[in-house]
Design an enzyme around this catalytic site. Sequence first.
Site, short mmCIF file in Angstrom:
data_model
loop_
_atom_site.label_atom_id
_atom_site.label_comp_id
_atom_site.label_asym_id
_atom_site.label_seq_id
_atom_site.Cartn_x
_atom_site.Cartn_y
_atom_site.Cartn_z
N GLN A 9 39.84 6.55 -5.86
CA GLN A 9 40.90 7.35 -6.80
C GLN A 9 41.00 8.59 -6.03
O GLN A 9 39.97 9.24 -5.51
CB GLN A 9 40.86 7.30 -8.19
CG GLN A 9 41.87 7.88 -9.05
CD GLN A 9 41.87 7.58 -10.42
OE1 GLN A 9 40.76 6.92 -10.52
NE2 GLN A 9 42.07 8.30 -11.12
N SER A 94 34.08 4.08 -6.00
CA SER A 94 34.04 3.86 -7.51
C SER A 94 34.76 2.57 -8.22
O SER A 94 34.02 0.99 -7.25
CB SER A 94 34.39 5.16 -7.80
OG SER A 94 35.08 4.67 -9.20
N LEU A 95 36.53 2.74 -8.20
CA LEU A 95 36.40 1.38 -8.46
C LEU A 95 37.07 0.62 -7.34
O LEU A 95 37.36 -0.73 -7.54
CB LEU A 95 38.23 1.74 -8.62
CG LEU A 95 39.20 2.34 -7.17
CD1 LEU A 95 40.40 1.07 -7.01
CD2 LEU A 95 40.02 3.46 -7.96
N ARG A 119 40.05 -0.28 -17.48
CA ARG A 119 39.21 0.54 -16.70
C ARG A 119 39.47 1.81 -16.56
O ARG A 119 39.25 3.19 -17.29
CB ARG A 119 38.54 0.26 -15.27
CG ARG A 119 36.90 1.37 -15.22
CD ARG A 119 36.27 0.88 -13.84
NE ARG A 119 35.48 1.68 -12.91
CZ ARG A 119 35.70 2.34 -11.92
NH1 ARG A 119 37.18 2.77 -11.88
NH2 ARG A 119 35.06 2.90 -11.95
N HIS A 203 32.41 9.42 -14.21
CA HIS A 203 30.97 9.09 -13.64
C HIS A 203 30.55 10.49 -14.06
O HIS A 203 29.60 10.61 -13.66
CB HIS A 203 30.89 9.01 -12.22
CG HIS A 203 31.70 8.14 -11.98
ND1 HIS A 203 31.70 6.46 -11.70
CD2 HIS A 203 32.89 7.74 -11.13
CE1 HIS A 203 32.27 6.25 -10.91
NE2 HIS A 203 32.89 6.66 -10.54
N GLN A 252 28.41 1.95 -12.99
CA GLN A 252 28.71 2.61 -12.29
C GLN A 252 29.72 2.91 -13.57
O GLN A 252 29.96 4.01 -12.54
CB GLN A 252 29.81 1.64 -11.54
CG GLN A 252 30.68 2.58 -10.49
CD GLN A 252 31.78 1.80 -10.15
OE1 GLN A 252 32.67 1.99 -11.31
NE2 GLN A 252 32.26 1.38 -9.27
#
Length: 312
Positions: A9, A94-95, A119, A203, A252
């Site tokens: 992101q 991440s994603l 998500r 996170h 995660q």
Amino acid sequence: MRAFIFPGQGSQKVGMGAELTDASAAARAVFQEVDDALSQKLSAIMRDGPEDQLTLTENAQPAIMANAIATLRVLEEDFGVSLAAKGTCVAGHSLGEYSALCAVGAFSLADTARLLKLRGQAMQAAVPVGEGAMAALLGADIDKASALAAAAAQGEVCEVANDNDPSQVVISGQRSAIERAVELVKDHGIKRGVLLPVSAPFHCSLMQPAADRMAEALAATPPGQFALPVYANVTAARVTDPAEEQRLLVEQVTGRVRWRESVLAMFGDGIEHFVELGGKVLCPMVGRIAPEASTTSLVTMEDIENFAKEIG
């Protein structure tokens, strides 16, 4: 040995994927499949905005993935370069870990889009708007950032969220604690702290409700076998077992993105060339983490064509 890596992101921008869409039926098919999976014209938001719609977490996450996979499909279908044949492993920020898993066949494109939409929604819903924040610490290594986070917490949540590279760490948590941390940077030998324009504190432990929702979603749509190993964000280690990867994707959501360590692990395992699909965000980080490695960013048709010629 080559790693294909996938951005996270913050790499979204209006107009993303437009050149690929205009030039390639393979790219158009990706964006159409994602639109159909989400029952939403996400491709129109990607192409024309408005920017505030694209930056919404629930749109940005599937959009960044769709752009990366469109780049991959152009490479594979238009230029005959197979990721499984030319790659040694994959990883994503991440994603981007979902994009990486889609690229190696663990999830279908439609399922990846739906999982990332959920998500994004779950992460947004986990903390009321305005109560959480994130800040980038520039000129900070992990030790300095951890000490700062501990000092600023004062009983609130203030945690290291992303260990990006040796000079940039991101912290996440309750807004008041993150604002305190930004004020304290100089005391900890850190050059600057910059509040990030994000809609939720990703996170960190405040994301537990989102992790619970992803646990349910991934139980219903678990990853299948994948063609290449993935280096997972939360362990910075190589994973080949779908059941282990499913567990790590849940962790995660609240866990630290250990990107610096992931790159060091891949480099230590013999990866010499890192290829970023659909962005130019991770390659500069790789350059600061493992300067001896070579990097290539694939964004435009020209980038893809030159890369395909180079590796034959």
